[in-house]
Design a protein around this motif. Structure first.
Motif, mmCIF file in Angstrom:
data_model
loop_
_atom_site.group_PDB
_atom_site.id
_atom_site.type_symbol
_atom_site.label_atom_id
_atom_site.label_comp_id
_atom_site.label_asym_id
_atom_site.label_seq_id
_atom_site.Cartn_x
_atom_site.Cartn_y
_atom_site.Cartn_z
ATOM 1 N N ALA A 1 38.491 70.770 41.677
ATOM 2 C CA ALA A 1 37.659 71.752 42.404
ATOM 3 C C ALA A 1 39.390 72.611 42.516
ATOM 4 O O ALA A 1 38.415 73.749 42.981
ATOM 5 C CB ALA A 1 37.999 71.156 44.307
ATOM 6 N N ILE A 2 39.867 72.184 42.366
ATOM 7 C CA ILE A 2 40.911 73.885 41.966
ATOM 8 C C ILE A 2 40.462 75.088 40.995
ATOM 9 O O ILE A 2 40.997 76.071 41.200
ATOM 10 C CB ILE A 2 42.264 73.766 42.083
ATOM 11 C CG1 ILE A 2 43.352 74.239 42.600
ATOM 12 C CG2 ILE A 2 42.806 72.958 40.596
ATOM 13 C CD1 ILE A 2 42.940 75.384 43.934
ATOM 14 N N VAL A 3 40.456 74.553 40.291
ATOM 15 C CA VAL A 3 39.699 75.484 38.698
ATOM 16 C C VAL A 3 38.440 76.143 39.542
ATOM 17 O O VAL A 3 38.498 76.964 39.257
ATOM 18 C CB VAL A 3 38.893 74.794 37.486
ATOM 19 C CG1 VAL A 3 38.179 75.178 36.232
ATOM 20 C CG2 VAL A 3 40.241 73.485 36.974
ATOM 21 N N PRO B 1 33.245 72.594 49.434
ATOM 22 C CA PRO B 1 32.726 71.068 50.171
ATOM 23 C C PRO B 1 33.740 70.077 48.879
ATOM 24 O O PRO B 1 33.747 69.267 49.956
ATOM 25 C CB PRO B 1 31.259 71.557 49.292
ATOM 26 C CG PRO B 1 30.382 72.989 49.115
ATOM 27 C CD PRO B 1 32.251 73.071 48.651
ATOM 28 N N LEU B 2 34.209 69.308 47.876
ATOM 29 C CA LEU B 2 34.411 69.168 47.421
ATOM 30 C C LEU B 2 36.002 68.848 48.193
ATOM 31 O O LEU B 2 36.828 67.683 48.535
ATOM 32 C CB LEU B 2 34.394 69.104 45.579
ATOM 33 C CG LEU B 2 33.979 68.783 44.823
ATOM 34 C CD1 LEU B 2 34.438 69.505 43.252
ATOM 35 C CD2 LEU B 2 33.546 67.604 45.113
ATOM 36 N N PHE B 3 37.017 69.841 48.248
ATOM 37 C CA PHE B 3 38.071 69.552 49.402
ATOM 38 C C PHE B 3 37.498 68.795 50.127
ATOM 39 O O PHE B 3 38.732 68.054 50.821
ATOM 40 C CB PHE B 3 38.638 71.181 48.680
ATOM 41 C CG PHE B 3 39.810 71.226 47.796
ATOM 42 C CD1 PHE B 3 40.126 70.580 47.639
ATOM 43 C CD2 PHE B 3 39.032 72.905 47.304
ATOM 44 C CE1 PHE B 3 41.379 70.752 46.586
ATOM 45 C CE2 PHE B 3 39.806 72.751 46.374
ATOM 46 C CZ PHE B 3 41.463 71.935 45.840
ATOM 47 N N LEU C 1 49.393 66.662 38.852
ATOM 48 C CA LEU C 1 48.485 67.774 39.043
ATOM 49 C C LEU C 1 47.684 68.097 40.419
ATOM 50 O O LEU C 1 48.034 68.578 40.936
ATOM 51 C CB LEU C 1 47.884 68.255 37.630
ATOM 52 C CG LEU C 1 46.606 69.631 38.085
ATOM 53 C CD1 LEU C 1 48.374 70.438 38.594
ATOM 54 C CD2 LEU C 1 46.117 70.091 37.017
ATOM 55 N N GLY C 2 46.913 66.751 41.421
ATOM 56 C CA GLY C 2 46.541 66.786 41.824
ATOM 57 C C GLY C 2 46.842 67.202 43.285
ATOM 58 O O GLY C 2 46.163 68.016 43.936
ATOM 59 N N PRO C 3 48.226 66.364 43.394
ATOM 60 C CA PRO C 3 49.384 67.404 44.991
ATOM 61 C C PRO C 3 49.666 68.602 44.390
ATOM 62 O O PRO C 3 49.575 68.956 46.096
ATOM 63 C CB PRO C 3 50.000 65.880 45.419
ATOM 64 C CG PRO C 3 49.690 65.093 44.387
ATOM 65 C CD PRO C 3 49.333 65.245 43.046
ATOM 66 N N ILE D 1 49.064 75.515 43.679
ATOM 67 C CA ILE D 1 48.072 76.376 43.259
ATOM 68 C C ILE D 1 46.831 76.975 44.009
ATOM 69 O O ILE D 1 46.994 78.622 42.983
ATOM 70 C CB ILE D 1 47.432 75.911 41.898
ATOM 71 C CG1 ILE D 1 48.672 74.946 41.272
ATOM 72 C CG2 ILE D 1 46.808 76.626 41.164
ATOM 73 C CD1 ILE D 1 48.220 74.071 40.483
ATOM 74 N N TYR D 2 46.799 76.854 44.668
ATOM 75 C CA TYR D 2 45.314 77.319 45.800
ATOM 76 C C TYR D 2 45.837 78.921 46.055
ATOM 77 O O TYR D 2 45.567 79.753 46.720
ATOM 78 C CB TYR D 2 44.766 76.632 46.566
ATOM 79 C CG TYR D 2 43.821 77.731 47.680
ATOM 80 C CD1 TYR D 2 43.011 78.388 47.518
ATOM 81 C CD2 TYR D 2 44.824 77.666 48.802
ATOM 82 C CE1 TYR D 2 42.584 78.983 48.925
ATOM 83 C CE2 TYR D 2 44.208 77.985 50.102
ATOM 84 C CZ TYR D 2 42.917 78.776 50.063
ATOM 85 O OH TYR D 2 42.161 79.544 51.021
ATOM 86 N N LEU D 3 47.123 78.889 47.202
ATOM 87 C CA LEU D 3 47.984 79.711 48.079
ATOM 88 C C LEU D 3 48.484 80.436 46.990
ATOM 89 O O LEU D 3 48.844 81.704 47.211
ATOM 90 C CB LEU D 3 49.667 78.444 48.221
ATOM 91 C CG LEU D 3 48.768 77.878 49.626
ATOM 92 C CD1 LEU D 3 50.087 77.359 50.320
ATOM 93 C CD2 LEU D 3 48.288 78.510 51.126
#
Length: 408
Positions: free
Chosen positions: A62-64, A100-102, A344-346, A351-353
């Motif tokens: 989702a972050i990608v 949506p995934l997030f 990496l998940g947490p 990364i988004y911010l």
């Protein structure tokens, strides 16, 4: 003194028991020392025991897609031609499953709990509002420094503008934080949604999805078709609304919770899995066809239909990713792959911010350097990797700072 001979077997057994206790204690002490040193079980391995690895893989995917959503490559289908346009269009439609995934992951994690409003506001809402305020302020200040110090231009930097325009996301570069606004609204309703989710069944899932299809898919498709037949567009009354089905911040957490707890991906048969994947792909193709039809009729392409079937693709992706990790490629759920995902998940929130910050600092020289040899799509895909590497390292370092870890 009693005249009886000492019981040598009992003494031997007692000694053996004492010796066993000694060695067990010694082994435990060594294990504790070993763990503290971080050689055998580090923080990531402890986190693996408490986390569902397939959800961490979803976060990474989702972050990608979120990062790509804010790059020129996402909008390339608006100007490309021929086969390139069709491929880029499908990629852009697929990209829209990011948020949506997030939200579905959040629903899967949070809606199974029972929290009161006081706890939610103290623990979640205030934290998220503080994160939003701080990162908007930081980005506002960074833009001011860039224009004033680097470009030598005037820039309106004031507390009044920050207060009045910051949370409206009218300040430079802050539009990508709209997700946090929606997420705060979701958190404010979290105790209500938790109670709803606890009693949610298959019929509830079907009704919510059917209502969303009616409002978000059927009506827009009719309004694309009716003018071509010489008929006026169809409008529904503003009083006819289904918030739990239509609003992303409510619909996706609810269906994410239901899919996570009610659908056993291990019991799905191969035809069912293929059918789920085909349904998601068909939704994306239908959105592409509607976009192409509108573009051909208006001689200009738009993003009006990018969310036409995003829910179908997101639901399919949630099930397929979970099955991939748990059934098809179980190696993704254990060992080094699982440690990587749980590390990496947490970090994806950080990364988004931080991605808008890297754009201010690096996007100009980066695009001049790589756009020509890699093209728009190639440079956008490479930026996703760079942003994740930079943001991941920065988020990991910030999470080591006391107080900031709880924010990120």
């Amino acid at each position: 003194r009693s005249g009886r001979k000492p019981d040598r077997r009992a003494a031997k057994s007692s000694f053996a028991h004492t010796k066993g206790d000694f060695f067990i204690g010694f082994a435990n002490a060594c294990a504790m020392r070993y763990n503290i040193a971080g050689i055998h079980r580090n923080e990531t391995e402890f986190a693996m025991a408490a986390r569902k690895v397939h959800l961490e893989w979803m976060r990474i995917i989702a972050i990608v897609l979120v990062i790509f959503n804010h790059l020129p490559g996402y909008q390339l289908f608006l100007s490309a031609q021929g086969a390139e346009q069709r491929v880029c269009m499908f990629i852009s439609m697929l990209t829209r499953i990011n948020v949506p995934l997030f939200l579905m992951i959040s629903g899967a994690v949070l809606l199974g709990r029972s929290e009161d409003f006081a706890t939610v506001f103290k623990k979640r809402v205030l934290r998220m509002a503080l994160v939003l305020a701080l990162f908007i302020l930081g980005l506002y200040a960074l833009h001011a420094a860039y224009y004033i110090l680097y470009k030598g231009e005037a820039y309106d930097f004031s507390l009044k503008k920050y207060i009045y325009e910051g949370f409206l996301l009218h300040l430079d570069g802050t539009i990508s934080y709209w997700f946090l606004i929606a997420y705060i609204s979701y958190l404010c309703m979290l105790p209500f949604l938790q109670r709803i989710a606890h009693g949610m069944g298959r019929q509830d899932f079907i009704v919510l999805t059917a209502l969303r299809a009616l409002i978000c898919t059927l009506v827009p498709m009719l309004n694309l078709l009716l003018p071509a037949l010489g008929q006026p567009k169809l409008y529904l009354s503003e009083h006819l609304t289904f918030p739990l089905a239509v609003l992303d911040a409510f619909y996706y957490p609810l269906v994410g919770y239901w899919l996570e707890n009610a659908v056993d991906v291990r019991r799905l048969r191969r035809p069912q899995v293929l059918g789920i994947g085909a349904a998601g792909a068909a939704g994306l193709i239908a959105a592409c066809l509607c976009t192409a039809w509108q573009g051909a009729s208006k001689s200009a392409y738009t993003q009006d239909f990018v969310k036409l079937f995003d829910y179908a693709a997101a639901l399919a992706a949630f099930i397929l990713i979970k099955r991939l990790v748990l059934v098809t490629l179980p190696a993704l759920g254990r060992g080094k792959a699982a440690r990587f995902a749980c590390f990496l998940g947490p970090l994806t929130f950080g990364i988004y911010l931080l991605d808008p910050y890297w754009k201010v600092l690096l996007w100009g020289p980066y695009s001049r350097l790589v756009s020509a040899p890699l093209g728009v799509m190639g440079s956008s895909l490479l930026w996703c990797l760079i942003s994740i590497l930079l943001g991941g390292c920065a988020a990991w370092a910030l999470r080591k700072v006391p107080g900031i870890r709880r924010l990120l």
